[in-house]
Design a protein around this motif. Structure first.
Motif, PDB file in Angstrom:
ATOM      1  N   GLU A 116      -1.616  -7.502 -42.898  1.00 43.32           N
ATOM      2  CA  GLU A 116      -1.175  -6.532 -42.636  1.00 43.32           C
ATOM      3  C   GLU A 116      -1.400  -5.091 -43.284  1.00 43.32           C
ATOM      4  O   GLU A 116      -0.926  -4.501 -42.603  1.00 43.32           O
ATOM      5  CB  GLU A 116       0.871  -6.770 -43.362  1.00 43.32           C
ATOM      6  N   MET A 117      -2.218  -5.428 -44.317  1.00 44.76           N
ATOM      7  CA  MET A 117      -2.322  -3.973 -45.250  1.00 44.76           C
ATOM      8  C   MET A 117      -4.774  -3.446 -45.015  1.00 44.76           C
ATOM      9  O   MET A 117      -4.464  -3.345 -45.060  1.00 44.76           O
ATOM     10  CB  MET A 117      -2.613  -4.794 -45.998  1.00 44.76           C
ATOM     11  N   GLY A 118      -4.784  -4.624 -43.080  1.00 45.20           N
ATOM     12  CA  GLY A 118      -5.217  -3.877 -42.354  1.00 45.20           C
ATOM     13  C   GLY A 118      -7.035  -4.835 -43.489  1.00 45.20           C
ATOM     14  O   GLY A 118      -7.558  -3.609 -43.439  1.00 45.20           O
ATOM     15  N   PRO A 119      -7.104  -6.034 -43.289  1.00 46.20           N
ATOM     16  CA  PRO A 119      -8.406  -6.066 -43.958  1.00 46.20           C
ATOM     17  C   PRO A 119      -9.586  -6.571 -43.285  1.00 46.20           C
ATOM     18  O   PRO A 119      -9.527  -6.354 -42.030  1.00 46.20           O
ATOM     19  CB  PRO A 119      -8.079  -7.932 -43.910  1.00 46.20           C
ATOM     20  N   ILE A 154      -3.443  -1.461 -39.984  1.00 43.19           N
ATOM     21  CA  ILE A 154      -2.134  -1.602 -41.015  1.00 43.19           C
ATOM     22  C   ILE A 154      -1.158  -1.321 -39.822  1.00 43.19           C
ATOM     23  O   ILE A 154      -0.898  -0.874 -39.674  1.00 43.19           O
ATOM     24  CB  ILE A 154      -2.694  -0.256 -41.852  1.00 43.19           C
ATOM     25  N   GLU A 155      -1.224  -3.246 -40.030  1.00 43.54           N
ATOM     26  CA  GLU A 155       0.824  -2.627 -39.505  1.00 43.54           C
ATOM     27  C   GLU A 155       1.720  -3.157 -40.613  1.00 43.54           C
ATOM     28  O   GLU A 155       2.740  -2.580 -39.969  1.00 43.54           O
ATOM     29  CB  GLU A 155       0.475  -4.977 -38.848  1.00 43.54           C
ATOM     30  N   ALA A 156       1.496  -2.762 -41.867  1.00 39.62           N
ATOM     31  CA  ALA A 156       2.602  -2.604 -42.718  1.00 39.62           C
ATOM     32  C   ALA A 156       3.286  -1.296 -42.252  1.00 39.62           C
ATOM     33  O   ALA A 156       2.549  -0.443 -42.208  1.00 39.62           O
ATOM     34  CB  ALA A 156       2.561  -2.729 -44.565  1.00 39.62           C
ATOM     35  N   GLU A 157       4.809  -1.430 -42.811  1.00 35.41           N
ATOM     36  CA  GLU A 157       5.395   0.202 -43.050  1.00 35.41           C
ATOM     37  C   GLU A 157       5.608   0.481 -43.773  1.00 35.41           C
ATOM     38  O   GLU A 157       5.068   2.345 -43.812  1.00 35.41           O
ATOM     39  CB  GLU A 157       7.011  -0.232 -42.517  1.00 35.41           C
ATOM     40  N   SER A 158       4.944   0.499 -44.759  1.00 38.68           N
ATOM     41  CA  SER A 158       4.636   1.346 -46.032  1.00 38.68           C
ATOM     42  C   SER A 158       3.628   0.513 -46.783  1.00 38.68           C
ATOM     43  O   SER A 158       3.410  -0.694 -46.517  1.00 38.68           O
ATOM     44  CB  SER A 158       5.892   1.471 -47.097  1.00 38.68           C
ATOM     45  N   GLY A 159       2.997   0.888 -47.591  1.00 38.57           N
ATOM     46  CA  GLY A 159       2.234   0.710 -48.897  1.00 38.57           C
ATOM     47  C   GLY A 159       0.308   1.294 -48.503  1.00 38.57           C
ATOM     48  O   GLY A 159       0.676   2.176 -47.686  1.00 38.57           O
ATOM     49  N   VAL A 160      -0.315   0.892 -49.462  1.00 39.71           N
ATOM     50  CA  VAL A 160      -1.736   1.573 -49.049  1.00 39.71           C
ATOM     51  C   VAL A 160      -2.981   0.802 -49.562  1.00 39.71           C
ATOM     52  O   VAL A 160      -2.257  -0.109 -50.262  1.00 39.71           O
ATOM     53  CB  VAL A 160      -1.028   3.066 -50.390  1.00 39.71           C
ATOM     54  N   ARG A 161      -3.820   1.254 -49.472  1.00 41.26           N
ATOM     55  CA  ARG A 161      -5.584   0.569 -49.068  1.00 41.26           C
ATOM     56  C   ARG A 161      -6.078   0.988 -50.331  1.00 41.26           C
ATOM     57  O   ARG A 161      -6.933   1.882 -49.234  1.00 41.26           O
ATOM     58  CB  ARG A 161      -5.379  -0.629 -47.773  1.00 41.26           C
TER      59      ARG A 161
END
Length: 335
Positions: free
Chosen positions: A186-189, A244-251
């Protein structure tokens, strides 16, 4: 299976470059307790040469990872800080897809990762020479819910060479992505297309949009990684950033490119253009000789060094240990 590499660097040369005069210093670098442990194995080399990419799990030690993340937070807020005070970061949100900062960095940790001894030794092994240069180093922040991060499948060579890329010997360029946060589905691999799927195809055009090349997208593999992992891939490896499909977070990540020094038609940066920046000044003062060499600084024993240039460089960088350079000049004068 061990695929052919370029001719090995001699034992004498390997000993010389591993000597304390080349890696001595490393002020603030958390590598010292781990100097003899090199997690890049023959498996990683073989996988890179056969498939065009490899993932080195746990490349950074916990101490290196912690120091790098602390250094990175001098430039970017955490996901929680951004969510709590979006007005403070309004300008950042206007260009969410382009949150990148390039070397040299304030602080030591990110600079030291960019010139990490094990990365340099790995590149030397792949190119068959110690004459290698860091061509690019940038940190990148991607915040969930702030932009569109999906890219088309592409190659990076247009911005890194004037010609068509080769992937052998001194002509090889090596790309690295170091991850400072976990990268889930979900975090855009990063997605890569194994080289065996494209080895017999032309690399032109370098950009392959989904509508025109749908079959290529069926061949891609997402790289799921944990903080501290390192992805290595070639300049001839098709890849892309996914959404990035997650609703929150950072990469958070750091991106590097290394090249052969002899290939003047390749390279993203000439680091002397940043010579007036205090961050580069500090890096040169704090770095070990081999780290300086990775950005084009003359090696101890180079004909550049004379009594006049020794004095001049010492005046320009008063915090730099000039001992290896002075010793090399004295040794040369004794014949």
């Amino acid at each position: 299976m061990h695929l052919a590499l370029t001719p090995a660097i001699s034992q004498k040369e390997r000993k010389r470059q591993r000597g304390s005069s080349h890696w001595g210093g490393l002020i603030g670098f958390h590598l010292a307790p781990n100097m003899n442990h090199v997690p890049i194995t023959d498996y990683h080399v073989d996988h890179l040469l056969q498939h065009g990419y490899t993932l080195v799990r746990g490349f950074l030690t916990p101490a290196e990872l912690s120091a790098a993340r602390e250094n990175l937070l001098r430039y970017f807020p955490t996901a929680e800080e951004l969510a709590a005070t979006p007005q403070r970061y309004a300008s950042m949100l206007e260009e969410a897809e382009f949150q990148q900062v390039e070397f040299p960095f304030a602080g030591d940790a990110l600079n030291n990762v960019a010139t990490h001894p094990r990365i340099i030794e790995f590149v030397e092994r792949l190119l068959g020479t110690r004459e290698v240069l860091l061509s690019q180093s940038a940190i990148w922040a991607k915040y969930a819910g702030t932009g569109q991060f999906e890219q088309p499948i592409h190659l990076d060579f247009e911005g890194n060479t004037l010609v068509y890329p080769r992937d052998d010997g001194i002509y090889r360029q090596v790309n690295f992505i170091l991850y400072y946060t976990d990268v889930t589905q979900e975090m855009g691999p990063t997605c890569v297309v194994p080289r065996e799927q494209t080895r017999d195809s032309s690399l032109w055009p370098p950009f392959r949009p989904r509508k025109k090349y749908p079959a290529l997208y069926k061949l891609e593999k997402p790289i799921l990684a944990q903080a501290g992992d390192m992805l290595v891939f070639g300049m001839r490896t098709f890849h892309r950033a996914s959404e990035i499909e997650a609703e929150s977070g950072v990469r958070f990540s750091q991106h590097l490119v290394y090249r052969g020094a002899a290939c003047t038609f390749s390279g993203y940066h000439q680091w002397s253009r940043f010579g007036e920046k205090p961050e580069l000044h500090r890096f040169i003062e704090q770095a070990a000789p081999r780290q300086r060499e990775a950005i084009g600084f003359p090696v101890p024993g180079d004909p550049y060094w004379t009594q006049e240039t020794l004095q001049g460089v010492a005046e320009r960088y008063p915090g730099m240990d000039m001992t290896p350079y002075r010793q090399a000049v004295r040794s040369a004068s004794r014949g």
